[in-house]
Write a protein that holds these residues in place. Structure first.
Motif, short mmCIF file in Angstrom:
data_model
loop_
_atom_site.label_atom_id
_atom_site.label_comp_id
_atom_site.label_asym_id
_atom_site.label_seq_id
_atom_site.Cartn_x
_atom_site.Cartn_y
_atom_site.Cartn_z
N LEU A 71 21.66 101.22 120.60
CA LEU A 71 21.31 100.79 121.95
C LEU A 71 20.54 99.49 121.87
CD1 LEU A 71 21.00 101.37 125.07
CD2 LEU A 71 18.80 102.47 124.48
N TYR A 72 20.97 98.50 122.66
CA TYR A 72 20.19 97.28 122.86
C TYR A 72 20.12 97.08 124.37
CZ TYR A 72 18.80 92.33 122.82
OH TYR A 72 18.14 91.14 123.04
N GLU A 73 18.94 97.30 124.93
CA GLU A 73 18.77 97.30 126.39
C GLU A 73 17.58 96.44 126.77
OE1 GLU A 73 19.78 98.64 130.31
OE2 GLU A 73 20.82 98.86 128.40
N GLN A 74 17.78 95.58 127.78
CA GLN A 74 16.71 94.74 128.30
C GLN A 74 16.46 95.05 129.77
OE1 GLN A 74 18.32 90.74 127.33
NE2 GLN A 74 16.47 90.47 126.10
N TRP A 75 15.24 94.65 130.23
CA TRP A 75 14.94 94.70 131.65
C TRP A 75 14.21 93.42 132.04
CZ3 TRP A 75 12.00 97.64 128.20
CH2 TRP A 75 10.64 97.33 128.14
N THR A 76 14.21 93.16 133.34
CA THR A 76 13.46 92.02 133.87
C THR A 76 12.11 92.51 134.37
OG1 THR A 76 15.49 90.88 134.53
CG2 THR A 76 13.43 90.19 135.60
N PRO A 77 11.02 91.97 133.84
CA PRO A 77 9.69 92.42 134.29
C PRO A 77 9.47 92.07 135.76
CG PRO A 77 9.55 91.16 132.24
CD PRO A 77 10.94 90.98 132.77
N PRO A 78 8.72 92.90 136.49
CA PRO A 78 8.17 94.18 136.06
C PRO A 78 9.22 95.28 136.03
CG PRO A 78 7.63 93.80 138.36
CD PRO A 78 8.32 92.55 137.88
N LEU A 79 9.07 96.21 135.13
CA LEU A 79 10.00 97.32 134.98
C LEU A 79 9.90 98.22 136.21
CD1 LEU A 79 11.99 98.97 133.26
CD2 LEU A 79 10.01 100.04 132.16
N GLN A 80 11.02 98.38 136.91
CA GLN A 80 11.02 99.15 138.15
C GLN A 80 11.23 100.65 137.92
OE1 GLN A 80 10.29 97.75 141.07
NE2 GLN A 80 10.12 95.72 140.12
N ASP A 81 12.06 100.97 136.92
CA ASP A 81 12.40 102.38 136.73
C ASP A 81 12.50 102.68 135.24
OD1 ASP A 81 13.29 104.98 136.93
OD2 ASP A 81 15.36 104.43 137.41
N ALA A 82 11.42 103.23 134.68
CA ALA A 82 11.40 103.54 133.24
C ALA A 82 12.35 104.69 132.92
CB ALA A 82 9.98 103.90 132.81
N SER A 83 12.62 105.57 133.87
CA SER A 83 13.42 106.76 133.58
C SER A 83 14.84 106.42 133.16
CB SER A 83 13.44 107.70 134.79
OG SER A 83 14.06 107.07 135.90
N GLY A 84 15.42 105.36 133.77
CA GLY A 84 16.79 104.98 133.42
C GLY A 84 16.90 104.54 131.97
N ILE A 85 15.94 103.76 131.51
CA ILE A 85 15.96 103.31 130.12
C ILE A 85 15.66 104.47 129.19
CG2 ILE A 85 14.82 101.82 128.43
CD1 ILE A 85 14.49 99.75 130.63
N ALA A 86 14.72 105.32 129.57
CA ALA A 86 14.40 106.48 128.74
C ALA A 86 15.62 107.38 128.56
CB ALA A 86 13.25 107.26 129.35
N GLN A 87 16.43 107.53 129.60
CA GLN A 87 17.63 108.35 129.51
C GLN A 87 18.63 107.74 128.54
OE1 GLN A 87 18.35 111.45 130.67
NE2 GLN A 87 20.13 111.15 129.32
N LYS A 88 18.76 106.40 128.57
CA LYS A 88 19.67 105.73 127.64
C LYS A 88 19.19 105.90 126.19
CE LYS A 88 21.38 102.25 130.89
NZ LYS A 88 21.50 100.80 131.20
N ARG A 115 8.24 109.97 125.94
CA ARG A 115 7.64 111.17 125.35
C ARG A 115 7.77 112.38 126.28
NH1 ARG A 115 8.58 109.29 120.74
NH2 ARG A 115 6.92 108.16 119.63
N ALA A 116 7.73 112.14 127.59
CA ALA A 116 7.88 113.25 128.54
C ALA A 116 9.24 113.91 128.43
CB ALA A 116 7.65 112.75 129.96
N ARG A 117 10.23 113.16 127.95
CA ARG A 117 11.58 113.70 127.78
C ARG A 117 11.75 114.41 126.44
NH1 ARG A 117 15.58 111.53 131.30
NH2 ARG A 117 14.61 110.16 132.85
N GLY A 118 10.70 114.46 125.67
CA GLY A 118 10.77 115.13 124.38
C GLY A 118 11.36 114.29 123.27
#
Length: 267
Positions: A71-88, A115-118
């Motif tokens: 996985l190589y994933e980027q976002w544009t700051p500020p990060l709006q939704d951490a859950s989407g990246i955490a799922q990836k 970490r919340a996703r284990g």
């Protein structure tokens, strides 16, 4: 340094061009020492000019080491939704996560979600952003998080590091405090060697500096200290600091290289 026309500029930290190889070398070796063989890695971070070159260098260096970048994933700051990246990240099933970003809010929220996703894969950052004192406020979710930095309290610098912390009124000495002390010590050593306050004499002394003892050598990872002809520390080195609970306090403890480690890495 390293550019035509620059002969009076010096750096005691490794140049950005070396960060990718240094980070991969430190992290893979430390993980291997801890019994973790990395076959798949995730690289995530913001798309800032400061982060993207290192992320791309990591892709290239890891591939050269036979590690699949799952996985190589980027976002544009500020990060709006951490859950989407955490799922990836969860879907990537990587043995290590390289997190290269520079907004504390972005990074801390993403780590909490990971970490919340284990997801228990080691999270490794680069630079002083990963060892800021305010990480303590995030709590136990940062335990095991690591960052590659140019120095940190080392096994050979315990007495001096504790003295710096005490004089600064801190319970721990942080990278920037060590760096400031090292920089002044480098200048002091050059002044002594030059025997003069003339700028050209000092510049010549800095180029010829070759230390094998004293505070500079104690505070930085190498066993000796010298600059190459371009004014960069030679050879470029770094340490891996990992957040651990030590004597009841969360601190970024040096875990690699083994020769200067204060704590054992917990992978």
């Amino acid at each position: 340094t390293g550019r035509d026309g620059f002969s009076h500029t010096f750096s005691y930290a490794p140049p950005s061009s070396q960060l990718g190889p240094l980070l991969v070398d430190a992290s893979l070796n430390s993980l291997r020492d801890g019994g973790v063989e990395v076959e798949r890695a995730a690289i995530i971070g913001d798309n800032s000019p400061g982060g993207t070159p290192l992320q791309e260098a990591l892709v290239q260096t890891l591939s050269g080491e036979g590690v699949e970048v799952a996985l190589y994933e980027q976002w544009t700051p500020p990060l709006q939704d951490a859950s989407g990246i955490a799922q990836k990240i969860a879907s990537a099933d990587a043995q290590v996560i390289y997190l290269i970003a520079f907004s504390f809010n972005d990074v801390s929220s993403l780590i909490r979600d990971i970490r919340a996703r284990g997801i228990t894969a080691p999270i490794i950052q680069s630079g002083g952003q990963g060892v800021l004192p305010q990480w303590r406020d995030v709590g136990d979710s940062i335990i095991g998080m690591s960052s590659m930095i140019y120095t940190n309290p080392l096994s050979k610098s315990t007495e001096l590091a504790n003295s710096i912390a005490e004089r600064s009124g801190e319970d721990y000495v942080w990278q920037d405090q060590i760096g400031g002390y090292a920089a002044i010590s480098i200048i002091a050593a050059a002044l002594e060697q030059a025997g003069s306050a003339n700028p050209e004499d000092i510049n010549k002394a800095l180029h010829e500096l070759d230390l094998d003892s004293g505070p500079v050598v104690e505070l930085l990872p190498n066993t000796t200290f010298t600059f190459d002809e371009s004014g960069r520390v030679a050879p470029p080195t770094s340490v891996l600091a990992q957040w651990q609970e030590v004597d009841g306090a969360l601190v970024p403890c040096t875990v690699y290289p083994a020769a200067v480690a204060v704590c054992q890495a917990q992978w």
